[in-house]
Design an enzyme around this catalytic site. Structure first.
Site, PDB file in Angstrom:
ATOM      1  CG  HIS A  97      91.881 -28.452  27.358  1.00 17.38           C
ATOM      2  ND1 HIS A  97      91.223 -28.643  26.163  1.00 17.38           N
ATOM      3  CD2 HIS A  97      90.922 -28.133  28.261  1.00 17.38           C
ATOM      4  CE1 HIS A  97      89.923 -28.464  26.340  1.00 17.38           C
ATOM      5  NE2 HIS A  97      89.713 -28.146  27.603  1.00 17.38           N
ATOM      6  CG  ASP A 175      83.555 -33.353  28.392  1.00 17.84           C
ATOM      7  OD1 ASP A 175      83.350 -32.991  29.571  1.00 17.84           O
ATOM      8  OD2 ASP A 175      84.014 -32.594  27.533  1.00 17.84           O
ATOM      9  NE  ARG A 182      81.301 -29.408  34.800  1.00 23.17           N
ATOM     10  CZ  ARG A 182      82.507 -29.195  34.256  1.00 23.17           C
ATOM     11  NH1 ARG A 182      82.877 -29.835  33.161  1.00 23.17           N
ATOM     12  NH2 ARG A 182      83.347 -28.364  34.804  1.00 23.17           N
ATOM     13  CB  SER A 197      85.406 -31.947  31.692  1.00 26.38           C
ATOM     14  OG  SER A 197      85.292 -31.159  30.537  1.00 26.38           O
ATOM     15  CE  LYS A 201      87.193 -31.226  26.377  1.00 23.12           C
ATOM     16  NZ  LYS A 201      86.169 -30.914  27.351  1.00 23.12           N
TER      17      LYS A 201
HETATM   18  N1  URA Z   1      87.687 -27.148  29.918  1.00 21.53           N
HETATM   19  C1  URA Z   1      87.016 -28.313  29.775  1.00 21.53           C
HETATM   20  O1  URA Z   1      87.132 -28.985  28.755  1.00 21.53           O
HETATM   21  N2  URA Z   1      86.238 -28.728  30.775  1.00 21.53           N
HETATM   22  C2  URA Z   1      86.091 -28.045  31.932  1.00 21.53           C
HETATM   23  O2  URA Z   1      85.362 -28.479  32.791  1.00 21.53           O
HETATM   24  C3  URA Z   1      86.772 -26.810  32.070  1.00 21.53           C
HETATM   25  C4  URA Z   1      87.584 -26.392  31.050  1.00 21.53           C
END
Ligand code: URA
Length: 437
Positions: A97, A175, A182, A197, A201
């Site tokens: 990620h 999220d 956001r 966040s 996940k």
């Molecule tokens: N990726 C995400 O999943 N969340 C964030 O806040 C920033 C990048």
């Protein structure tokens, strides 16, 4: 008091907001309540917006971040991918990620490369956030591609072909809502909100191993090295505390990655990478992250670069896209209107600022200004000359694409301050640091 809301009478949104507004830590039960109540619609968007802004301004300590992350995980399903971990290799599911960048299309080629090397890659991806692009928005520019996969289908696809790129959906639904809020309330660039966040996940998706690409620089949410490092440590520690083998690379985001920023234009560039070409910086970072993923998954036998040379990564990408309904033989969309930016004089391209290019692409329609807005898949910026390249007067430096011609002037104005002809910039290392638990 109902079974679903056992704490309904204990907390109320204004009190929780005021606690954080005044700089105090939120208690575990207050966090559980507010995340659950927002997910279920009992706390309104405007109340969560105010709380997010208070968190943005006041921050959270490590205990609050861990609790907020756990509450987001608890808001939805948690996948059990243990049966996908092959005998003798307990860490074979591995994901990646990024904390968000400009031209950051790395996931698109990285996932099939790592699949082709024998790992199983459950990729819970996101949509665009602020001026940064989202993997799902990019993938959905492929005709027919769907990221909204139900749990059973994700499991099936992971077992059958070893990879899936999907919307978090039932994973961490808190999220999903908070992320979208956001995006349109100026509360993206917050360490606790980014860490929770990303990690909610990944914990919910059940991957055994995780590699994080923590971006730092003008086009990142973390502008300075110290805060990016702190974000990386926070996420690596959250991973370790939740049984995920996690490591992070800190990577430069002062310049856009590659030569395209937007949605379909980034897919086209990723196909170039998978075909063995593509910009050197994109290839370099993709292969570095692939090597990290294979190592953390305990699968360090195969050189990821081989999968680009022998076509097996391209085959894996085609298989994944086809499994998710996509048709790579259909042309990728490109904005109906385009405009070029040309060099006024000859010389060398100086720096190109990632934030300026990211904002220009966002203004052209590649991202969202309001919740739920549809992105333009054909919107974006093509960078024809990159830092250090020579230019002659009249050479095209950028092409802007959009379906909405009246977006062009604002995008041109944004881009104007983001590049120059002058001193060639010193080369910045793409990978700045590596953080392991
Ligand atoms: N990726 C995400 O999943 N969340 C964030 O806040 C920033 C990048």
């Amino acid at each position: 008091v109902t079974a679903r809301h056992p704490m309904r009478h204990v907390f109320d949104a204004p009190s929780v907001i005021k606690t954080k507004r005044d700089g105090d830590a939120l208690s575990g039960p207050a966090i559980d309540w507010v995340v659950d109540a927002y997910t279920n619609g009992d706390v309104a968007d405007e109340q969560m917006s105010a709380l997010l802004m208070a968190i943005f301004l006041r921050g959270m300590d490590r205990d609050e971040i861990a609790h907020w992350t756990a509450a987001m995980v608890a808001s939805g399903d948690r996948f059990d991918l243990s049966e996908l971990r092959r005998a003798g290799n307990p860490l074979v599911t591995v994901d990646k990620h990024s904390t968000g960048g400009v031209g950051d299309k790395i996931t698109l080629a990285l996932v099939p490369i790592v699949m082709a090397c024998g790992a199983t890659v459950p990729q819970a991806a996101g949509r665009g956030l602020g001026h940064t692009g989202g993997t799902l928005d990019k993938l959905e520019s492929i005709s027919g591609f769907t990221a909204e996969l139900p749990k059973l289908r994700i499991h099936q696809q992971l077992s059958e072909i070893g990879g899936a790129m999907f919307a978090a959906g039932q994973l961490a639904p808190a999220d999903r809502k908070i992320y979208a809020l956001r995006d349109v309330t100026g509360t993206v660039e917050s360490l606790p909100l980014i860490a929770s966040s990303v990690m909610s996940k990944k914990i919910a998706e059940g991957t055994a191993a995780l590699v994080l690409d923590v971006k730092v620089g003008s086009g990142a949410f973390m502008k300075g090295l110290a805060e990016a490092r702190e974000l990386a440590h926070t996420m690596v520690d959250l991973g370790a505390a939740n049984g995920l083998a996690t490591r992070a690379l800190l990577t430069d985001m002062n310049r856009p990655l590659g030569a395209t920023v937007g949605n379909s234009v980034e897919v086209a560039e990723s196909l170039d990478v998978l075909a063995g070409g593509g910009p050197a910086d994109v290839v370099e970072l993709t292969l570095r992250l692939a090597a990290e993923m294979l190592e953390v998954a305990g699968l360090d036998g195969r050189d990821p670069a081989d999968t680009l040379r022998d076509g097996s990564a391209m085959d894996a990408f085609r298989e994944l896209v086809t499994a998710q309904g996509g048709d790579l033989s259909a042309p990728l969309p490109l904005g109906a209107h385009s405009e070029t930016v040309v060099a006024g004089r000859g010389g060398t391209i100086g720096d190109i600022d990632a934030m300026a290019v990211g904002l220009a692409a966002w203004r052209l329609g590649a991202g969202r200004a309001r919740q739920g807005e549809r992105v333009q898949h054909g919107a974006g910026v093509r960078i024809h000359r990159r830092p250090g390249d020579p230019v002659a007067a009249g050479d095209v430096v950028f092409t802007l694409y959009t379906d909405t011609a009246d977006r062009i002037p604002a995008a041109m104005a944004t881009l104007e301050s983001g590049w120059s002809i002058g001193e060639p910039p010193g080369r910045t290392a793409l990978v700045i640091d590596r953080i392991v638990a």
